[in-house]
Design a protein around this motif. Structure first.
Motif, PDB file in Angstrom:
ATOM      1  N   ILE A 184     -58.612 -32.686  27.404  1.00  0.00           N
ATOM      2  CA  ILE A 184     -59.843 -33.298  26.905  1.00  0.00           C
ATOM      3  C   ILE A 184     -59.648 -34.775  26.581  1.00  0.00           C
ATOM      4  N   GLY A 216     -62.197 -33.517  32.750  1.00  0.00           N
ATOM      5  CA  GLY A 216     -63.097 -32.761  33.633  1.00  0.00           C
ATOM      6  C   GLY A 216     -63.709 -33.605  34.738  1.00  0.00           C
TER       7      GLY A 216
ATOM      8  N   PHE B 232     -62.508 -27.511  23.302  1.00  0.00           N
ATOM      9  CA  PHE B 232     -61.715 -27.800  24.501  1.00  0.00           C
ATOM     10  C   PHE B 232     -62.519 -27.418  25.739  1.00  0.00           C
ATOM     11  N   VAL B 233     -63.021 -26.193  25.730  1.00  0.00           N
ATOM     12  CA  VAL B 233     -63.799 -25.664  26.851  1.00  0.00           C
ATOM     13  C   VAL B 233     -65.083 -26.483  27.037  1.00  0.00           C
ATOM     14  N   ASN B 235     -65.726 -29.559  26.149  1.00  0.00           N
ATOM     15  CA  ASN B 235     -65.473 -30.906  26.632  1.00  0.00           C
ATOM     16  C   ASN B 235     -65.174 -30.906  28.125  1.00  0.00           C
ATOM     17  N   VAL B 236     -64.356 -29.944  28.563  1.00  0.00           N
ATOM     18  CA  VAL B 236     -64.054 -29.853  29.998  1.00  0.00           C
ATOM     19  C   VAL B 236     -65.338 -29.593  30.785  1.00  0.00           C
ATOM     20  N   SER B 237     -66.180 -28.704  30.273  1.00  0.00           N
ATOM     21  CA  SER B 237     -67.434 -28.384  30.959  1.00  0.00           C
ATOM     22  C   SER B 237     -68.353 -29.611  31.030  1.00  0.00           C
ATOM     23  N   LYS B 239     -67.531 -32.812  30.847  1.00  0.00           N
ATOM     24  CA  LYS B 239     -66.967 -33.830  31.737  1.00  0.00           C
ATOM     25  C   LYS B 239     -67.065 -33.389  33.197  1.00  0.00           C
ATOM     26  N   THR B 240     -66.974 -32.068  33.419  1.00  0.00           N
ATOM     27  CA  THR B 240     -67.143 -31.541  34.774  1.00  0.00           C
ATOM     28  C   THR B 240     -68.546 -31.866  35.285  1.00  0.00           C
TER      29      THR B 240
END
Lengths: 341, 341
Positions: A184, A216, B232-233, B235-237, B239-240
């Protein structure tokens, strides 16, 4: 060129035979050195073969299987109660050396469980992972794990890195793939303990071209050849991509249909939309590899098209031809030896 | 309508004054019942105000701050060494009751740490979260946490659910928002232990309209009003999403510029592309809320435009007007009481 044999679960997926058999026809016409074992319930399978004009095709064998794993069957049902399912029999073909790869559009959990049970993992692999190619601005990268594991330990992320690296090396011919960890933030202090510890393992591994953390949005920027993550995070990220792409496609259609003038202008711009489609096409990127097993198993999207299933067959053919499991075994040898020491 | 006062960190973000001050001008012209406190280094700030034609504007106050938090300053530096930063002073305004909300495009980690230190969390909130609106096929949903926390416990996910629900209730006027948990499958047995336990907490909570699990692609399908996940999840989502949207935008441009014929056809289809842009516009969705604090703090994307920063100001204005922190405090009261019992 030697002949590669693929065992195809003809019954799997949302559309079953209507997609798998025509896709096999497509692949056989494209690729000469390919043999296909179609696994499924004899009667409907025979009908589908006739319909696809494949009767008596010299490079097709039929392997009967009396049952099929439904998309909503639990792992336990697939594993214990359906021992003669088309999915299981296709994987048995690989185990018995009669095929070099199995392909199925059946449910992911069942496919992973059955593959793992039948084929077993390679030495040094605690947990197999799901890996697929993802489009980027400059081509594509490979990302793993995409949902086989939740709560991966740092050692598992190291194994994913080694497996992904061997795969990319084999299928894309990239000598020293850049391996990045999904996080992140890009600074060393970012992330949770699992990620920080994994970063240390990847940095210290002598045979990994470690490229640091990636966020990401960095997945698509062409910054890495292999993106490593926990299966929970990877699955959410993959599904997020699919969701955004689908929403955009719908929005483009809606916007293009608001008036006849817009319809006309969108029609004129069709080459632009087609160019976009060919680069982002979910069909083209269909086919996820179950890596870490003693054999090649490729999972197709359940709802895929004929063209999409053909892509999954291509992925399997290439991995079988390059013998990816043997390369992964070699890549993990240092980890196995150090664990023994 | 009563007047709302926003404290704006005029120096924050990649473009600082060049974006923040013109955005303030835009917002003041759009919204009559708004007062802005511009916080920053007096000389460059005065220049920017003159440039934006805001000299002597009746609804602007200037609050001097001698320092600024750089985009790459660590949390420790922002917190301990820059006590007179424009970011900190803007948040102090909220603490002192001189403003009802603070807005900054400065770095997220610093903004969260300073906000938490100065404003403190509300009773029942262990950890503040970052929440923002995400476009869906049918409008938008709100998602949290987007990166304030890594490794959230199930109790924290319950708190995020309650906070998100109160926010959506206040800003979207949705009476009983559907609250979903982001997971890697929709069946009860899917996911890690943290998610399964959180699902139990949300299901048992008497005042949550719990809609079950949602997958990454479900975020955009309009299936939920509030999507709850670990930072965490999330933020990744997030940014994806940004990465896919950016890649698609670049690909459309590249495809449209391949030939003069394509350029022309794309020009004709401009209304379609504009329609698409207005629905997916990152500017329109700029402005993430730091929820769980004793005051409204809104984080703008660092690289945003004038229009984007104006959207963040709008988010802050609305949350201040509806007094979201008080609503979140009320929403968490049952949790506080049960913890005391």
């Amino acid at each position: 060129m030697s002949v590669v044999t693929l065992a195809v679960d003809a019954m799997g997926g949302d559309h079953g035979l209507a997609v798998t058999v025509p896709a096999v026809a497509t692949m056989l016409s494209r690729q000469e050195h390919l043999h296909i074992i179609l696994v499924g319930q004899p009667e409907p399978l025979a009908d589908a073969i006739t319909k696809a004009g494949l009767d008596g095709h010299a490079r097709i064998t039929v392997q009967p299987a009396s049952e099929l794993v439904a998309m909503d069957d639990s792992v336990a049902v697939a594993l214990r109660q359906k021992k003669d399912s088309s999915m299981r029999v296709a994987i048995n073909m690989v185990k018995e050396g009669r095929a070099q790869a199995a392909v199925s559009a059946g449910n992911t959990g069942a496919l992973m469980a059955v593959s793992r049970f039948v084929l077993k993992t390679l030495p040094g692999v605690d947990r197999p992972a799901i890996c697929t190619a993802i489009p980027t601005v400059s081509g594509h990268c490979h990302m793993l794990d995409l949902g086989a594991n939740v709560d991966s330990e740092p050692e598992h992320l190291l194994q994913f890195a080694l497996m992904g690296q061997a795969l990319v090396n084999a299928v894309d011919g990239v000598r020293h793939p850049r391996v990045a960890l999904l996080n992140i933030g890009e600074e060393d202090i970012k992330g949770n303990e699992q990620i920080k510890e994994a970063a240390g393992l990847l940095r210290d591994a002598p045979n990994i071209n470690y490229a640091g953390f990636i966020e990401g949005d960095g997945i698509f920027a062409g910054e890495a050849d292999v993106v490593v993550c926990d299966g929970f995070v990877g699955n959410v990220s993959l599904k997020t991509m699919e969701g955004v792409a689908k929403m955009l496609k719908n929005m483009i259609r809606e916007e293009a249909e608001r008036s006849w003038l817009r319809k006309l202008s969108a029609l004129l711009a069709l080459p632009v939309f087609r160019g976009l489609k060919s680069r982002m096409d979910p069909d083209r990127y269909n086919g996820a590899s179950l890596v870490g097993l003693r054999g090649v198993v490729v999972k197709s999207h359940g709802g895929t098209t004929v063209e999409g299933f053909a892509s999954a067959l291509e992925v399997a053919e290439l991995e079988a031809r390059r013998n990816v499991p043997a390369l992964i075994r070699d890549a993990l040898a240092p980890v196995v030896n150090s664990a023994d020491a």
